[in-house]
Design a protein around this motif. Sequence first.
Motif: not given
Length: 306
Positions: A98-102, A260-262
């Motif tokens: 959920m953390d896009s930066s991570l 999940c796909n990303r």
Amino acid sequence: MQIEARAKINWTLDIVGQRADGYHLMDMLMQPVTLADDITLAPAEEITLTLGDVPATPATPKIEEPKPEPEPVVLDDSMLSEAEKKAVEDFAKKIDIMDSSLVLQYGAAAQKNIAAFSENALNSVKTKDLGEVGKALSDLVVELKTLDKPEEKGIFGFFQKKKKDLEAMKASYSKAEANVDKIVNVLEGHQVVLMKDIAMLDQMFELNNKYYKELTMYILAGKKRLEHLRANELEELRKKAETTGAQEDAQAYNDYANLCNRFEKKIHDLELTRAISIQTAPQIRMIQNNDHVMVEKIQTTLMNTI
């Protein structure tokens, strides 16, 4: 009133999700250009808006059918120690997709190390022309052969023998000795450079293995986490959306599936980078073996030929 509607170029345009109101979320790289349309606006007596057959509320997002589960992939962690395996397990539990930066930075440091290493690894080896070494070896053999060149037979040989006196012979041998010493110095210089390169290539090989293991640990941790999320959190969201039929639950499932796909694509990028590391290792050994062969030739020449 007249305004310009400027044009643009979309170099990339990906649909990455859908909002609750039915509009899509997009991820794109855009470049403005100087082309534009002229739009003329004039005041109207009244404002009217006519809609066709449009539903009163946005349609509920369709729940994507789960893809057939592929056969589980056996992750090869045999190259890791027990402590490293435990570190992978602990790290996998801390991954938050959920953390896009991570997700964006996941494994980026290791990728950067591999990219920089593969670009500079072979360039860091001292520039050398092995053809010069071969030429020096040939010149040495030729120079030594001239010392043992047989005298001509017959009457010409008789006069030639008479012509050579002791001083001429000493001068000839002195000249040959100076040439041989010069060539020997050149060969010894090449030998020193090659030995340094061999030692440096050993260090490069070990460094490449270190980066390879680091990437492998990131990939193993990411796959373990992704497998857990799809089997648990994502499956629970799917069942909830099917049970309630609520729009927000369907959207939550679709959003989580996209996350999940990303993350899966990010892991695939790491695997591509690891393939570069795999290809670099034999290239290092090939160059090192060539250097070893040349050093052995130089050493044999200096020890046995002279």
